[in-house]
Design a protein around this motif. Structure first.
Motif, PDB file in Angstrom:
ATOM      1  N   PHE A  51       0.817  -1.217   0.000  1.00  0.00           N
ATOM      2  CA  PHE A  51       0.000   0.000   0.000  1.00  0.00           C
ATOM      3  C   PHE A  51       0.854   1.272   0.000  1.00  0.00           C
ATOM      4  O   PHE A  51       0.330   2.355  -0.238  1.00  0.00           O
ATOM      5  CB  PHE A  51      -0.925   0.038   1.215  1.00  0.00           C
ATOM      6  N   SER A  52       2.162   1.140   0.263  1.00  0.00           N
ATOM      7  CA  SER A  52       3.033   2.310   0.341  1.00  0.00           C
ATOM      8  C   SER A  52       4.137   2.203  -0.686  1.00  0.00           C
ATOM      9  O   SER A  52       4.576   1.103  -1.037  1.00  0.00           O
ATOM     10  CB  SER A  52       3.657   2.424   1.731  1.00  0.00           C
ATOM     11  N   ASP A  53       4.614   3.340  -1.160  1.00  0.00           N
ATOM     12  CA  ASP A  53       5.730   3.354  -2.094  1.00  0.00           C
ATOM     13  C   ASP A  53       6.945   2.660  -1.496  1.00  0.00           C
ATOM     14  O   ASP A  53       7.217   2.755  -0.302  1.00  0.00           O
ATOM     15  CB  ASP A  53       6.103   4.797  -2.450  1.00  0.00           C
ATOM     16  N   GLY A  54       7.697   1.962  -2.375  1.00  0.00           N
ATOM     17  CA  GLY A  54       8.902   1.309  -1.916  1.00  0.00           C
ATOM     18  C   GLY A  54       8.790  -0.194  -1.991  1.00  0.00           C
ATOM     19  O   GLY A  54       7.968  -0.731  -2.723  1.00  0.00           O
ATOM     20  N   ASP A  55       9.636  -0.867  -1.239  1.00  0.00           N
ATOM     21  CA  ASP A  55       9.715  -2.316  -1.257  1.00  0.00           C
ATOM     22  C   ASP A  55       9.041  -2.916  -0.033  1.00  0.00           C
ATOM     23  O   ASP A  55       9.054  -2.347   1.046  1.00  0.00           O
ATOM     24  CB  ASP A  55      11.172  -2.768  -1.283  1.00  0.00           C
ATOM     25  N   LYS A  56       8.483  -4.106  -0.260  1.00  0.00           N
ATOM     26  CA  LYS A  56       7.947  -4.919   0.827  1.00  0.00           C
ATOM     27  C   LYS A  56       8.436  -6.340   0.611  1.00  0.00           C
ATOM     28  O   LYS A  56       8.201  -6.904  -0.449  1.00  0.00           O
ATOM     29  CB  LYS A  56       6.421  -4.878   0.856  1.00  0.00           C
ATOM     30  N   LYS A  57       9.127  -6.881   1.604  1.00  0.00           N
ATOM     31  CA  LYS A  57       9.735  -8.200   1.440  1.00  0.00           C
ATOM     32  C   LYS A  57       9.081  -9.199   2.380  1.00  0.00           C
ATOM     33  O   LYS A  57       8.896  -8.936   3.566  1.00  0.00           O
ATOM     34  CB  LYS A  57      11.240  -8.116   1.750  1.00  0.00           C
ATOM     35  N   GLU A  58       8.749 -10.352   1.812  1.00  0.00           N
ATOM     36  CA  GLU A  58       8.223 -11.457   2.611  1.00  0.00           C
ATOM     37  C   GLU A  58       8.898 -12.737   2.132  1.00  0.00           C
ATOM     38  O   GLU A  58       8.530 -13.319   1.118  1.00  0.00           O
ATOM     39  CB  GLU A  58       6.697 -11.574   2.478  1.00  0.00           C
ATOM     40  N   GLY A  59       9.936 -13.129   2.855  1.00  0.00           N
ATOM     41  CA  GLY A  59      10.678 -14.321   2.491  1.00  0.00           C
ATOM     42  C   GLY A  59      11.376 -14.132   1.151  1.00  0.00           C
ATOM     43  O   GLY A  59      12.123 -13.182   0.959  1.00  0.00           O
ATOM     44  N   ARG A  60      11.103 -15.020   0.212  1.00  0.00           N
ATOM     45  CA  ARG A  60      11.740 -14.924  -1.109  1.00  0.00           C
ATOM     46  C   ARG A  60      11.039 -13.933  -2.041  1.00  0.00           C
ATOM     47  O   ARG A  60      11.479 -13.717  -3.166  1.00  0.00           O
ATOM     48  CB  ARG A  60      11.753 -16.307  -1.766  1.00  0.00           C
ATOM     49  N   PHE A  61       9.932 -13.375  -1.593  1.00  0.00           N
ATOM     50  CA  PHE A  61       9.104 -12.505  -2.431  1.00  0.00           C
ATOM     51  C   PHE A  61       9.292 -11.037  -2.030  1.00  0.00           C
ATOM     52  O   PHE A  61       9.238 -10.706  -0.849  1.00  0.00           O
ATOM     53  CB  PHE A  61       7.628 -12.888  -2.285  1.00  0.00           C
ATOM     54  N   ILE A  76      10.656 -12.730  -7.392  1.00  0.00           N
ATOM     55  CA  ILE A  76      10.752 -13.978  -6.645  1.00  0.00           C
ATOM     56  C   ILE A  76      12.196 -14.448  -6.731  1.00  0.00           C
ATOM     57  O   ILE A  76      12.689 -14.806  -7.819  1.00  0.00           O
ATOM     58  CB  ILE A  76       9.798 -15.049  -7.216  1.00  0.00           C
ATOM     59  N   ARG A  77      12.853 -14.451  -5.596  1.00  0.00           N
ATOM     60  CA  ARG A  77      14.256 -14.872  -5.516  1.00  0.00           C
ATOM     61  C   ARG A  77      14.326 -16.378  -5.300  1.00  0.00           C
ATOM     62  O   ARG A  77      13.469 -16.948  -4.632  1.00  0.00           O
ATOM     63  CB  ARG A  77      14.925 -14.125  -4.360  1.00  0.00           C
ATOM     64  N   ASP A  78      15.356 -17.023  -5.830  1.00  0.00           N
ATOM     65  CA  ASP A  78      15.553 -18.461  -5.622  1.00  0.00           C
ATOM     66  C   ASP A  78      14.276 -19.233  -5.973  1.00  0.00           C
ATOM     67  O   ASP A  78      13.725 -19.998  -5.158  1.00  0.00           O
ATOM     68  CB  ASP A  78      15.957 -18.726  -4.165  1.00  0.00           C
ATOM     69  N   SER A  79      13.785 -19.021  -7.174  1.00  0.00           N
ATOM     70  CA  SER A  79      12.514 -19.611  -7.606  1.00  0.00           C
ATOM     71  C   SER A  79      12.524 -21.132  -7.474  1.00  0.00           C
ATOM     72  O   SER A  79      13.534 -21.792  -7.780  1.00  0.00           O
ATOM     73  CB  SER A  79      12.223 -19.221  -9.052  1.00  0.00           C
TER      74      SER A  79
END
Lengths: 111, 113
Positions: A51-61, A76-79
């Protein structure tokens, strides 16, 4: 007119690689964005919201939002092969009690 | 986790027949939605509801009716089914504000012959 556009339509990445999905909206009133994921034969399920500008990280996502350019992305990191699914971008604003979905990006992660 | 169930899971109907798809949610969500999903079109909104007794038209309402008799139940009705209505139908529920996640059911696969 489609309010939410996604690219690419399909994407293939090797296991362990990085998958990048993009989404652009055409409505400057949109304030809330989601990524939904749908595995074959199942209903869509919310993966993450931003909902806010910038990055949001949850695990590999990691989701990234730039409201000025109306652009949101999902990386998606390390797919993993289990990440293979149809990914939907979705957006809404407080005027509507509904969400607008894009047409989806089909991700295939090859072992 | 929010729970949305749909019945039937699979349905074969004849052209001109009446079809009723049912949806139940146990989350006490105010809003419920019906979508159809076809290859190349993503999720398209058919009807939605703000609460018991209310129904609203979505983006593709023609040929469909909806009924919300209670907070928990939302039905989609095809009075005169046509082959073009062959699709996968998803029900979803969510809370009232525009910033709430929607929770989807497992889908109903409908084939109209």
């Amino acid at each position: 007119q489609q309010k939410v556009q996604q690219s690419p339509e399909s994407l293939s990445v090797p296991e362990g690689g990085m998958a990048s999905l993009n989404c652009t909206s055409s409505d400057r009133n949109f304030q809330y964005f989601w990524w939904y994921r749908q595995h074959s034969g199942e209903g869509p399920k919310a993966l993450m919201s931003i909902f806010s500008d910038g990055d949001k990280k949850e695990g590999r996502f990691t989701a990234h939002l730039n409201k000025a350019s109306l652009h949101v992305s999902l990386h998606i990191r390390d797919s993993q092969p289990s990440d293979s699914a149809l990914y939907f971008c979705a957006a809404s604003d407080l005027r509507n009690n509904r969400i607008f979905f894009g047409d989806g990006t089909q991700l295939v992660v090859k072992p | 986790e929010a729970a949305v169930t749909q019945s039937p899971r699979n349905k074969v109907a004849v052209t001109g027949g009446k079809v009723t798809l049912s949806c139940n949610q146990t989350n006490n969500h105010n809003n419920m939605y019906w979508y159809r999903q076809d290859t190349g079109h993503g999720l398209r909104l058919i009807h939605y509801s703000y609460g018991a007794g209310s129904t609203e038209k979505g983006d593709i309402p023609d040929g469909y009716k909806a009924s919300r008799p209670s907070q928990e139940n939302f039905s989609l009705i095809l009075e005169l089914a046509t082959p073009s209505q062959t699709s996968v139908y998803f029900c979803a529920s969510g809370d009232l504000t525009g910033q709430d996640t929607q929770y989807f059911g497992p889908g109903t696969r409908l084939l109209v012959l």
